[in-house]
Design a protein around this motif. Structure first.
Motif, PDB file in Angstrom:
ATOM      1  N   ASP A 240       1.120  -1.043  -0.041  1.00 22.05           N
ATOM      2  CA  ASP A 240       0.014   0.005  -0.145  1.00 22.05           C
ATOM      3  C   ASP A 240       0.887   1.114   0.121  1.00 22.05           C
ATOM      4  O   ASP A 240       0.669   1.997   1.062  1.00 22.05           O
ATOM      5  CB  ASP A 240      -0.916   0.258   0.955  1.00 22.05           C
ATOM      6  CG  ASP A 240      -2.319   1.018   1.168  1.00 22.05           C
ATOM      7  OD1 ASP A 240      -2.164   2.079   0.565  1.00 22.05           O
ATOM      8  OD2 ASP A 240      -2.602   0.706   1.696  1.00 22.05           O
ATOM      9  N   TRP A 241       1.448   1.493  -0.941  1.00 27.11           N
ATOM     10  CA  TRP A 241       2.590   2.533  -1.274  1.00 27.11           C
ATOM     11  C   TRP A 241       1.538   4.403  -0.911  1.00 27.11           C
ATOM     12  O   TRP A 241       2.916   4.673  -0.538  1.00 27.11           O
ATOM     13  CB  TRP A 241       3.438   1.945  -2.646  1.00 27.11           C
ATOM     14  CG  TRP A 241       2.082   2.608  -3.399  1.00 27.11           C
ATOM     15  CD1 TRP A 241       1.478   1.570  -4.660  1.00 27.11           C
ATOM     16  CD2 TRP A 241       1.824   3.858  -4.816  1.00 27.11           C
ATOM     17  NE1 TRP A 241       1.393   2.491  -5.453  1.00 27.11           N
ATOM     18  CE2 TRP A 241       1.135   3.273  -5.010  1.00 27.11           C
ATOM     19  CE3 TRP A 241       2.246   5.312  -4.165  1.00 27.11           C
ATOM     20  CZ2 TRP A 241       0.739   4.849  -5.922  1.00 27.11           C
ATOM     21  CZ3 TRP A 241       1.851   6.270  -4.884  1.00 27.11           C
ATOM     22  CH2 TRP A 241       1.170   5.790  -6.328  1.00 27.11           C
ATOM     23  N   LYS A 242       0.293   4.264  -1.367  1.00 27.74           N
ATOM     24  CA  LYS A 242       0.275   5.463  -1.202  1.00 27.74           C
ATOM     25  C   LYS A 242       0.220   5.692   0.493  1.00 27.74           C
ATOM     26  O   LYS A 242       0.262   6.916   1.599  1.00 27.74           O
ATOM     27  CB  LYS A 242      -1.338   5.634  -1.168  1.00 27.74           C
ATOM     28  CG  LYS A 242      -1.231   5.393  -3.114  1.00 27.74           C
ATOM     29  CD  LYS A 242      -2.527   5.790  -3.801  1.00 27.74           C
ATOM     30  CE  LYS A 242      -2.524   5.259  -5.239  1.00 27.74           C
ATOM     31  NZ  LYS A 242      -4.251   5.927  -5.462  1.00 27.74           N
ATOM     32  N   LYS A 243      -0.182   4.779   1.453  1.00 31.23           N
ATOM     33  CA  LYS A 243      -0.592   4.688   2.797  1.00 31.23           C
ATOM     34  C   LYS A 243       0.536   5.186   3.187  1.00 31.23           C
ATOM     35  O   LYS A 243       1.094   5.487   4.347  1.00 31.23           O
ATOM     36  CB  LYS A 243      -1.290   3.759   3.504  1.00 31.23           C
ATOM     37  CG  LYS A 243      -1.551   3.612   4.720  1.00 31.23           C
ATOM     38  CD  LYS A 243      -2.127   2.279   5.325  1.00 31.23           C
ATOM     39  CE  LYS A 243      -2.602   2.808   6.743  1.00 31.23           C
ATOM     40  NZ  LYS A 243      -3.290   0.705   6.599  1.00 31.23           N
ATOM     41  N   MET A 244       1.912   4.432   2.959  1.00 30.03           N
ATOM     42  CA  MET A 244       3.105   4.273   3.799  1.00 30.03           C
ATOM     43  C   MET A 244       4.236   5.417   2.771  1.00 30.03           C
ATOM     44  O   MET A 244       4.654   5.943   3.503  1.00 30.03           O
ATOM     45  CB  MET A 244       4.035   2.916   3.050  1.00 30.03           C
ATOM     46  CG  MET A 244       3.066   2.052   3.767  1.00 30.03           C
ATOM     47  SD  MET A 244       4.614   0.275   2.653  1.00 30.03           S
ATOM     48  CE  MET A 244       5.445  -0.054   3.937  1.00 30.03           C
ATOM     49  N   GLY A 245       3.371   5.988   1.764  1.00 33.06           N
ATOM     50  CA  GLY A 245       3.747   7.618   1.531  1.00 33.06           C
ATOM     51  C   GLY A 245       5.315   7.444   0.936  1.00 33.06           C
ATOM     52  O   GLY A 245       6.272   7.856   0.378  1.00 33.06           O
ATOM     53  N   LEU A 246       5.488   6.640  -0.303  1.00 37.85           N
ATOM     54  CA  LEU A 246       6.513   5.930  -1.046  1.00 37.85           C
ATOM     55  C   LEU A 246       5.775   6.525  -2.348  1.00 37.85           C
ATOM     56  O   LEU A 246       5.140   5.326  -3.118  1.00 37.85           O
ATOM     57  CB  LEU A 246       6.327   4.210  -1.042  1.00 37.85           C
ATOM     58  CG  LEU A 246       6.292   3.464   0.789  1.00 37.85           C
ATOM     59  CD1 LEU A 246       6.479   2.116  -0.119  1.00 37.85           C
ATOM     60  CD2 LEU A 246       8.414   4.256   0.894  1.00 37.85           C
TER      61      LEU A 246
END
Length: 84
Positions: free
Chosen positions: A50-56
């Protein structure tokens, strides 16, 4: 705030496989994926990142073909893969 469709997957979507794996190979692959999923080290690879949630924010630029154990298992069930 960015539009919900700001990042779309631009890769071509695969169509149906003309020559899917035969049942014995499919069962072996499914068993292998289930065995991998049971391993304690696999916990980080069971679901898509979940790259959006992780700020990636660079994740989609760096990882061109993301894959996880859950997605592979789901695709095996739908006979998405062809034999090698």
């Amino acid at each position: 705030m960015a539009a919900p469709d700001a990042h779309r997957d631009k890769r071509a979507k695969a169509g149906p496989v003309l020559y899917p794996m035969d049942e014995p190979l499919l069962r072996k692959c499914d068993a292998l994926m289930k065995n991998l999923a049971k391993k304690s080290q696999a916990v980080h690879f069971l679901r898509p990142v979940d790259w959006k949630k992780m700020g990636l924010v660079d994740y989609p630029k760096l990882i061109k073909h993301p894959m996880d154990i859950g997605t592979v298992s789901e695709r095996l069930g739908k006979k998405h893969y062809a034999p090698l």
